[in-house]
Design a protein around this motif. Structure first.
Motif, PDB file in Angstrom:
ATOM      1  N   ALA A 234       0.835  -1.210   0.000  1.00 17.08           N
ATOM      2  CA  ALA A 234       0.000   0.000   0.000  1.00 17.08           C
ATOM      3  C   ALA A 234       0.867   1.256   0.000  1.00 17.08           C
ATOM      4  N   THR A 235       0.234   2.357  -0.393  1.00 19.33           N
ATOM      5  CA  THR A 235       0.954   3.644  -0.435  1.00 19.33           C
ATOM      6  C   THR A 235       0.733   4.394   0.869  1.00 19.33           C
ATOM      7  N   TYR A 236       1.843   4.797   1.491  1.00 17.99           N
ATOM      8  CA  TYR A 236       1.811   5.571   2.736  1.00 17.99           C
ATOM      9  C   TYR A 236       2.472   6.919   2.500  1.00 17.99           C
ATOM     10  N   VAL A 237       2.224   7.826   3.413  1.00 17.70           N
ATOM     11  CA  VAL A 237       2.840   9.155   3.302  1.00 17.70           C
ATOM     12  C   VAL A 237       3.435   9.580   4.643  1.00 17.70           C
ATOM     13  N   GLU A 238       4.446  10.405   4.522  1.00 19.02           N
ATOM     14  CA  GLU A 238       4.951  11.115   5.705  1.00 19.02           C
ATOM     15  C   GLU A 238       4.351  12.504   5.590  1.00 19.02           C
ATOM     16  N   ALA A 239       3.531  12.887   6.566  1.00 21.00           N
ATOM     17  CA  ALA A 239       2.793  14.138   6.435  1.00 21.00           C
ATOM     18  C   ALA A 239       2.844  14.949   7.720  1.00 21.00           C
TER      19      ALA A 239
ATOM     20  N   THR B  15       5.929  10.370  -0.294  1.00 21.16           N
ATOM     21  CA  THR B  15       5.086   9.186  -0.493  1.00 21.16           C
ATOM     22  C   THR B  15       5.981   7.962  -0.662  1.00 21.16           C
ATOM     23  N   PHE B  16       5.565   6.808  -0.095  1.00 16.38           N
ATOM     24  CA  PHE B  16       6.386   5.600  -0.197  1.00 16.38           C
ATOM     25  C   PHE B  16       5.519   4.357  -0.004  1.00 16.38           C
ATOM     26  N   ARG B  17       6.083   3.191  -0.321  1.00 16.17           N
ATOM     27  CA  ARG B  17       5.398   1.923  -0.119  1.00 16.17           C
ATOM     28  C   ARG B  17       5.521   1.469   1.330  1.00 16.17           C
ATOM     29  N   GLY B  18       4.536   0.734   1.780  1.00 16.52           N
ATOM     30  CA  GLY B  18       4.504   0.264   3.168  1.00 16.52           C
ATOM     31  C   GLY B  18       5.687  -0.610   3.534  1.00 16.52           C
ATOM     32  N   ARG B  19       6.277  -1.319   2.540  1.00 14.01           N
ATOM     33  CA  ARG B  19       7.388  -2.234   2.844  1.00 14.01           C
ATOM     34  C   ARG B  19       8.582  -1.502   3.458  1.00 14.01           C
ATOM     35  N   GLU B  20       8.653  -0.200   3.233  1.00 13.03           N
ATOM     36  CA  GLU B  20       9.749   0.589   3.818  1.00 13.03           C
ATOM     37  C   GLU B  20       9.672   0.595   5.353  1.00 13.03           C
TER      38      GLU B  20
ATOM     39  N   ALA C 285      -9.554   4.033   7.719  1.00 16.62           N
ATOM     40  CA  ALA C 285      -8.905   4.802   8.803  1.00 16.62           C
ATOM     41  C   ALA C 285      -7.485   5.209   8.387  1.00 16.62           C
ATOM     42  N   THR C 286      -6.472   4.912   9.224  1.00 18.62           N
ATOM     43  CA  THR C 286      -5.109   5.394   8.917  1.00 18.62           C
ATOM     44  C   THR C 286      -4.274   4.397   8.124  1.00 18.62           C
ATOM     45  N   GLY C 287      -4.775   3.157   7.970  1.00 18.16           N
ATOM     46  CA  GLY C 287      -3.975   2.133   7.286  1.00 18.16           C
ATOM     47  C   GLY C 287      -2.897   1.551   8.177  1.00 18.16           C
ATOM     48  N   VAL C 288      -2.908   1.933   9.463  1.00 14.08           N
ATOM     49  CA  VAL C 288      -1.964   1.409  10.464  1.00 14.08           C
ATOM     50  C   VAL C 288      -2.787   0.635  11.496  1.00 14.08           C
TER      51      VAL C 288
END
Length: 960
Positions: free
Chosen positions: A238-243, A272-277, A305-308
């Motif tokens: 999945a795509t995650y972000v640092e925000a 933006t980055f992949r969750g595997r990171e 929600a947050t995907g976490v």
């Protein structure tokens, strides 16, 4: 059957010409105002509408025959997004949707292009719908018809909302709503293609620390489980972000960042980055300060929600299953640079003590329910079960620090408050299920500022609504608790949107009152719309003063009439008409409307009207299925009202639907059942015609007394069931059980030539008329009755015609036949001679005594024996009495309750005489010689001494 269908049209025209369903105030009559929710006109009426409306019409017809002045009006819902959304799909040349219009709705090709105009589409379906309702034979007063975008109706809705605002029930505020990004509007339940009933839910976000500056907010409904965290799950693909969220750095899914922007948060995406990171890194629990691993979880929905997601395997079945699965796949872990031994060492942490479970309830449930893996449907069932059990009965353990020893249900809100103070928790809103607008755009949660809401959270308004509910009849009664639950959890409701049709919010430019908010008290408008149409009253004449006078009796009629140009007599007539018909006596709808419309209906009435005008009753029914599956137009699993009536006729359609369910059970439309009902009604018509044709001189023998007696019970049963809205049970009795009574009479009599049968038929037709009015009208006219059966007097049971002795005589014959058949089945004998031995008189004394006692209390053998021993008639049989009484005490519970009531009042039944009178009938039934003896007959033929086992109502049987 074509003959009956043609007759339906004939009777519909006659009813219309005679205006028998046009209801006007009549002070000499009791009134009954019954309503059905106006249907949306973005498509044709279907058999689901037909089911509910058939229940309404059956009840309306029943009340009319009981002598009530009945008003059953009808209107059409054009408000909101459903119509605009459907029309837009035609304008965009949506091939799939257009094909459904052709194939399922039956819209001609030349009409479909015109559907790009939503008003044309609404008009088309309204005209078709009106024709279908008339062809169904619904007893509607069409003078009161309207649609919800008529200017006169809109003036009524403006009055409603100005009144609500004045009373403080509409306020401006900031609240979360289901929002369509395309329409830029709140999306109410009936403006949705998918997701009706779904509301925004608030998640607690636990802010786990990734490093000193960065948080990993994980969404939960169970913040107390923070003490049992063992790892975090992240979807590697999945795509995650640092925000930057407000003043903090968060790592969340890309979708979560978009959602938070709509919830009053200032969000700035840095990268933006992949969750595997993230997988393989560690994080810190903000409460315990322990560090744990981030593990790969492809099951994590990054759009939710947050995907976490944090993991509590001791108390969450899905977490335990996922952890177990990963522990058995070391190669997967090595791909992410994770040491499989480190994951193997992860052990569940117990934090809640719950009855019936040990330290790790999630693990125990998985084993007990034999759940294979995370994809097993039973995992969801286990999760719900455990959550409920732990929330209501769970106690936090010692490792929960200052919250130890507290109930989960009591501590949850305290814990959230404390965590927020410590800045270890935050919150966000999301939808627990997908919601799609009628324009086909997926919806989100938006926190609206300066939006107008109905303040359903107002505690005084809630209490007043509960008070009204407490005084109402709810059918079935079990639905009452559901209403109470809805009243309790209802929150502020966005009452306006910016797209679709409807009434403009009087004080809010650009806003339109939404579909579930303009349909709460419109029943009041029915009462006056007859006058509005008759006298062509213009919308501008329906001022606030005029409507306040009509509905609230405020102001002076002459002054208001003079000011508005309205005729004073007409204004007064409208006031009197409303006062006569209100309150609504019964509103009936499907259970899907309990969480919204039906509850809003009560809220708004108590807000606007005095107690004497609050609704009296609500009927709730199930949701129709088609051939065992959910009704779904796009899948072709859909039957229109028009097509059903064309194929099967109105009466067959109505009866098949009414027999499908009652209460809140879901009815199932099955074409074979409807065809079967069509055939049954044809058979009924022929059966009744034969009775009318063959009627001769009136007799008053035993069988006539039995028929008229049993008919009194049928009258009572149908009436009582209809009063309780038990339409299926009422129809089963009115059609099938009464038919069986008539058949039994004819079989016993050996002919249909009876004037009594014809008289009984009149009563039968009346009982059936609310359900199958057309065939009943036809037969009523063939009996040479001059009035309509629709306005005939409903039968009342006559105590004088109840003949218990006649009933019990026939019950005896029926039971003798049943017992004989059982003996023949067991012995496989083809009978030549059948011998019946009836019980001795002394057995009847014991039998009646035991039955009498069983009516009021538990029967005790020692008490019975004392009384029987004192009876002179039993002295010489005392030894036998003891054994027989003991047997009777054991079997008394098996004796039908009705018989237990009847027999003591009737005393001994002369069974020998009754069976002898029926000898010819029994001979014909079994094609054998019949002999009847009393147990005390010394000359009886009884080679097997069967007579000794005879009992009252159970003659002994011997067959040769």
């Amino acid at each position: 059957m074509e003959f009956l269908k043609q007759n339906e049209e004939k009777w519909q025209k006659r009813w219309e010409n005679a205006k028998i369903f046009e209801a006007n105030p009549d002070p000499s009559k009791k009134k009954f105002f019954i309503t059905f929710p106006y249907p949306y006109m973005n498509g044709p009426l279907h058999v689901g509408h037909t089911f509910t409306a058939s229940r309404v019409d059956a009840y309306a017809r029943f009340k009319r025959m009981q002598g009530y002045n009945v008003l059953f009006p009808w209107a059409w819902h054009w408000t909101g997004q459903p119509l605009a959304g459907a029309s837009e799909r035609v304008a965009k040349d949506d091939k799939e949707f257009i094909n459904v219009l052709k194939e399922v709705d039956g819209v001609p090709e030349e009409e479909i292009k015109k559907f790009a105009d939503p008003l044309y589409m609404a008009t088309y379906y309204t005209n078709e719908g009106r024709d279908s309702v008339k062809r169904a034979g619904f007893s509607v007063d069409w003078r009161r018809e309207f649609n919800t975008i008529m200017p006169t109706y809109q003036k009524f809705i403006e009055w409603q909302y100005e009144s609500l605002k004045e009373k403080g029930y509409v306020s401006k505020g900031t609240h979360p709503v289901v929002w369509c990004p395309k329409c830029q509007s709140p999306t109410g339940d009936h403006d949705r293609q998918v997701g009706e009933g779904v509301t925004p839910e608030e998640y607690t976000l636990i802010k786990f620390k990734l490093d000193n500056e960065t948080y990993l907010p994980a969404a939960t409904f169970r913040p107390e489980t923070i003490y049992g965290v063992t790892n975090i799950w992240i979807n590697p693909d999945a795509t995650y972000v640092e925000a930057q969220v407000d003043n903090e750095k968060w790592v969340i899914s890309e979708k979560a960042a978009e959602k938070l922007k709509e919830q009053g948060r200032v969000v700035s995406t840095k990268r933006t980055f992949r969750g595997r990171e993230l997988v393989g890194k560690t994080f810190e629990n903000p409460i315990t300060k322990d560090r744990f691993l981030i593990l790969p979880g492809w099951f994590v929905d990054s759009t939710q929600a947050t995907g976490v997601v944090y993991s509590v395997p001791a108390h969450a079945p899905y977490d335990w299953l996922a952890l177990k699965d990963l522990q058995e796949k070391p190669e997967t872990l090595r791909e992410f640079g994770i040491d499989p031994k480190a994951v193997k060492k992860i052990k569940p942490i117990s934090l809640i003590k719950v009855e019936d479970f040990g330290d790790f309830p999630a693990i125990e449930l998985v084993e007990q329910m034999k759940i294979k893996d995370q994809h097993d449907p039973k995992a969801e069932e286990a999760t719900k079960l455990l959550y409920k059990k732990e929330f209501h009965g769970g106690i936090l353990k010692e490792n929960c620090m200052q919250y130890a020893g507290k109930m989960v249900s009591e501590v949850k809100d305290i814990l959230i408050r404390d965590f927020r103070k410590q800045r270890t928790a935050d919150s966000m809103y999301d939808l627990p299920q997908s919601v799609i607008c009628r324009c086909l755009t997926p919806c989100i949660v938006k926190v609206l500022q300066d939006q107008w809401f109905l303040t359903y959270t107002d505690p005084e308004w809630k209490e007043k609504t509960k008070e009204a509910l407490g005084k109402m009849a709810i059918y079935p009664e079990t639905a009452t608790q559901w209403f109470l639950t809805v009243i309790d959890w209802l929150k502020e409701w966005a009452c306006a949107r910016t797209t679709g049709f409807g009434t403009p919010l009087p004080w809010g430019k650009g806003w339109i009152i939404e579909t579930l908010s303009d349909s709460t008290v419109y029943m009041a408008f029915y009462t006056i719309n007859k006058h509005i149409r008759q006298y062509n009253i213009k919308p501008e004449a329906l001022t606030k003063e005029v409507l306040n006078y009509i509905f609230c009796e405020k102001g002076n009629a002459n002054k208001i009439a003079s000011k508005t140009g309205l005729n004073g007599e007409i204004l007064d007539a409208m006031r009197k008409e409303f006062a006569y018909w209100y309150p609504v006596d019964l509103r009936v709808s499907a259970k899907e409307l309990v969480p919204n419309h039906l509850t809003f209906f009560i809220f708004h009435h108590v807000a606007l009207f005095p107690e004497r005008q609050w609704p009296k009753a609500i009927g709730v029914n199930g949701m129709l299925m088609i051939e065992g599956k959910q009704m779904h137009k796009s899948k072709g699993n859909f039957v229109t009202m028009k097509n059903a009536i064309e194929e099967y006729g109105a009466d067959a359609t109505r009866c098949a639907l009414l027999l499908a369910a009652e209460g809140m059970d879901d009815p199932d439309w099955r074409s074979e059942n409807v065809k079967d009902m069509q055939n049954k009604l044809e058979s009924f018509y022929k059966f009744a015609k034969d009775i009318i044709k063959n009627a001769k001189d009136k007799e008053n023998g035993h069988l006539e007394k039995w028929l008229m007696s049993i008919l009194q019970h049928r009258i009572s049963e149908v009436t009582e069931n209809l009063e309780q809205m038990k339409t299926r049970t009422a129809l089963e009795i009115a059609l099938f059980e009464t038919w069986n009574d008539f058949r039994w009479y004819i079989r016993r009599k050996g002919e249909k030539e009876s004037e009594t049968l014809k008289e009984a038929l009149k009563t039968w037709l009346k009982l059936l008329a609310p359900f199958a009015p057309h065939v009943c009208e036809e037969l009523w006219s063939e009996i040479q009755e001059k009035t309509f059966i629709s306005t005939a007097e409903w039968p009342k049971p006559s105590k004088k015609q109840v003949d218990i002795y006649a009933e019990e005589q026939e019950n005896l014959i029926k039971e003798v036949i049943e017992d004989t058949l059982n003996v023949l089945k067991a012995t496989k004998i083809t009978p030549k001679k059948i011998f019946y031995y009836t019980a001795a008189p002394w057995k009847w004394i014991v039998y009646c005594n035991v039955l009498e006692k069983s009516k009021s209390r538990e029967v005790k053998l020692n008490e019975i024996m004392k009384e029987l021993a004192a009876n002179e008639d039993l002295k010489k049989h005392l030894k036998e009495v003891a054994g027989f009484a003991s047997k009777m005490v054991k079997e008394v519970g098996k004796i039908p309750e009705k018989r237990r009531e009847n027999i003591p009042t009737m005393k001994t039944l002369n069974e020998e005489e009754v069976i002898k009178d029926a000898k010819d009938f029994l001979m014909q039934r079994f094609n054998a010689q019949i002999s009847v003896y009393s147990e005390e007959d010394a000359k009886r033929y009884d080679p097997k001494n069967k007579a000794s086992v005879s009992m009252p109502y159970r003659p002994a049987i011997y067959i040769e």
